[in-house]
Design an enzyme around this catalytic site. Structure first.
Site, PDB file in Angstrom:
ATOM      1  N   ASP A   1      46.864  30.653  32.745  1.00  0.00           N
ATOM      2  CA  ASP A   1      47.360  29.414  32.130  1.00  0.00           C
ATOM      3  C   ASP A   1      46.675  28.218  32.772  1.00  0.00           C
ATOM      4  O   ASP A   1      46.863  27.087  32.323  1.00  0.00           O
ATOM      5  CB  ASP A   1      48.866  29.266  32.396  1.00  0.00           C
ATOM      6  CG  ASP A   1      49.111  29.123  33.890  1.00  0.00           C
ATOM      7  OD1 ASP A   1      48.760  30.064  34.625  1.00  0.00           O
ATOM      8  OD2 ASP A   1      49.566  28.065  34.340  1.00  0.00           O
TER       9      ASP A   1
ATOM     10  N   ASP B   1      45.974  33.798  41.573  1.00  0.00           N
ATOM     11  CA  ASP B   1      46.310  32.567  42.305  1.00  0.00           C
ATOM     12  C   ASP B   1      45.148  31.570  42.157  1.00  0.00           C
ATOM     13  O   ASP B   1      43.989  31.934  42.399  1.00  0.00           O
ATOM     14  CB  ASP B   1      46.551  32.888  43.783  1.00  0.00           C
ATOM     15  CG  ASP B   1      47.774  33.784  43.960  1.00  0.00           C
ATOM     16  OD1 ASP B   1      48.760  33.597  43.231  1.00  0.00           O
ATOM     17  OD2 ASP B   1      47.738  34.682  44.821  1.00  0.00           O
TER      18      ASP B   1
HETATM   19  C1  LIG Z   1      50.266  34.433  40.348  1.00  0.00           C
HETATM   20  S1  LIG Z   1      50.615  36.108  40.646  1.00  0.00           S
HETATM   21  C2  LIG Z   1      50.388  36.873  39.054  1.00  0.00           C
HETATM   22  C3  LIG Z   1      51.025  38.225  38.968  1.00  0.00           C
HETATM   23  C4  LIG Z   1      50.782  38.997  37.662  1.00  0.00           C
HETATM   24  N1  LIG Z   1      49.379  39.358  37.513  1.00  0.00           N
HETATM   25  C5  LIG Z   1      51.259  38.237  36.463  1.00  0.00           C
HETATM   26  O1  LIG Z   1      50.420  37.770  35.674  1.00  0.00           O
HETATM   27  O2  LIG Z   1      52.480  38.113  36.275  1.00  0.00           O
HETATM   28  C6  LIG Z   1      49.158  36.642  41.513  1.00  0.00           C
HETATM   29  C7  LIG Z   1      49.353  37.948  42.242  1.00  0.00           C
HETATM   30  O3  LIG Z   1      48.113  38.370  42.788  1.00  0.00           O
HETATM   31  C8  LIG Z   1      48.345  38.912  44.080  1.00  0.00           C
HETATM   32  N2  LIG Z   1      47.081  38.834  44.818  1.00  0.00           N
HETATM   33  C9  LIG Z   1      46.417  37.720  45.174  1.00  0.00           C
HETATM   34  N3  LIG Z   1      45.285  38.016  45.836  1.00  0.00           N
HETATM   35  C10 LIG Z   1      45.236  39.377  45.896  1.00  0.00           C
HETATM   36  C11 LIG Z   1      44.328  40.295  46.467  1.00  0.00           C
HETATM   37  N4  LIG Z   1      43.230  39.870  47.117  1.00  0.00           N
HETATM   38  N5  LIG Z   1      44.577  41.611  46.348  1.00  0.00           N
HETATM   39  C12 LIG Z   1      45.695  42.043  45.702  1.00  0.00           C
HETATM   40  N6  LIG Z   1      46.603  41.215  45.156  1.00  0.00           N
HETATM   41  C13 LIG Z   1      46.375  39.900  45.243  1.00  0.00           C
HETATM   42  C14 LIG Z   1      49.455  38.049  44.631  1.00  0.00           C
HETATM   43  O4  LIG Z   1      50.139  38.664  45.707  1.00  0.00           O
HETATM   44  C15 LIG Z   1      50.337  37.867  43.408  1.00  0.00           C
HETATM   45  O5  LIG Z   1      51.282  38.902  43.287  1.00  0.00           O
END
Ligand SMILES: C[S@@+](CC[C@H](N)C(=O)[O-])C[C@H]1O[C@@H](n2cnc3c(N)ncnc32)[C@H](O)[C@@H]1O
Length: 214
Positions: free
Chosen positions: A154, A118
């Site tokens: 990206d 994120d």
């Molecule tokens: C934008 S998505 C990308 C998902 C995947 N890595 C992809 O490239 O398709 C970011 C993911 O990171 C998870 N996430 C964000 N902060 C996190 C944290 N501190 N611990 C575990 N997961 C986290 C979010 O819930 C989300 O599912």
């Protein structure tokens, strides 16, 4: 990424403790016990629906893999894949990557993947970015000295921020890609859900591989 909460996800996770760890701190220093083979451990923080970590584990049986995800619904979707494949070298964690040093003992991890994390574009949210210095400190603590951190995105802003943050932290870059899909490494690249979505829109994928010096 916020997924709509699916009511089936938590019960599915609770019914499959052989694949999903909900109390990872209890395994600190003992992750080997969760796998059939004792071999180097690679982890992904924020695995989303698990496409990348599942495919990595399938292609590479010589490593153990742990995918960490804070959203229950995303973990549930990753679990569905694992219930089909039953990969012996893959475990999922339903938990927060912010607690990494409570989950893993020093040097228990051989490598870390961050994929399409994120971006938290507002400056006041910089501390939440997975490449903020407090996260880097945790990665340094849990990773072996020769371990590599690989990061794909990206998002140009997040990529530039991450280069600076890692450089300021004293990390060394092994390689930087400004358009991964237009490089020789594209052949073996394992795509994530987000990666496919953004690259189909024609956006370049940025990647870096880096390591700590101490
Ligand atoms: C934008 S998505 C990308 C998902 C995947 N890595 C992809 O490239 O398709 C970011 C993911 O990171 C998870 N996430 C964000 N902060 C996190 C944290 N501190 N611990 C575990 N997961 C986290 C979010 O819930 C989300 O599912």
């Amino acid at each position: 990424m916020r997924l709509k909460n699916k009511p089936w996800a938590l019960p599915l996770i609770e019914a499959n403790p052989q694949y999903v760890v909900t109390e990872p701190a209890k395994l600190r220093g003992k992750w080997d016990e969760r796998f059939t083979t004792k071999q180097p451990l690679l982890i992904e923080i924020g695995m989303g629906k698990g496409r990348f970590i599942t495919e990595m584990a399938r292609r590479d049986p010589k490593h153990n893999y742990v995918g960490i995800e804070v959203q229950t619904t995303a973990t549930g979707i990753a679990l569905k894949k694992q219930l089909e494949l039953k990969l012996p070298n893959l475990q999922l964690v339903s938990g927060d990557g912010n607690d990494l040093t409570e989950m893993f003992a020093p040097a228990e991890v051989a490598g870390i993947f961050l994929n399409f994390s994120d971006p938290w574009p507002k400056k006041r949210h910089a501390k939440r970015r997975l490449t903020y210095q407090t996260f880097l400190k945790q990665y340094q603590q849990v990773m072996q000295k020769d371990g590599t951190l690989e990061f794909k995105t990206d998002n140009r802003g997040l990529f530039e921020y991450s280069l600076t943050s890692m450089n300021n932290y004293g990390m060394v870059f092994d390689q930087v890609w400004l358009d991964l899909h237009d490089s020789p490494e594209a052949v073996d690249n394992v795509m994530t859900e987000y990666e496919e979505k953004f690259s189909q829109k024609g956006q370049p994928i940025f990647k870096l591989a880096a390591h700590f010096t101490s």
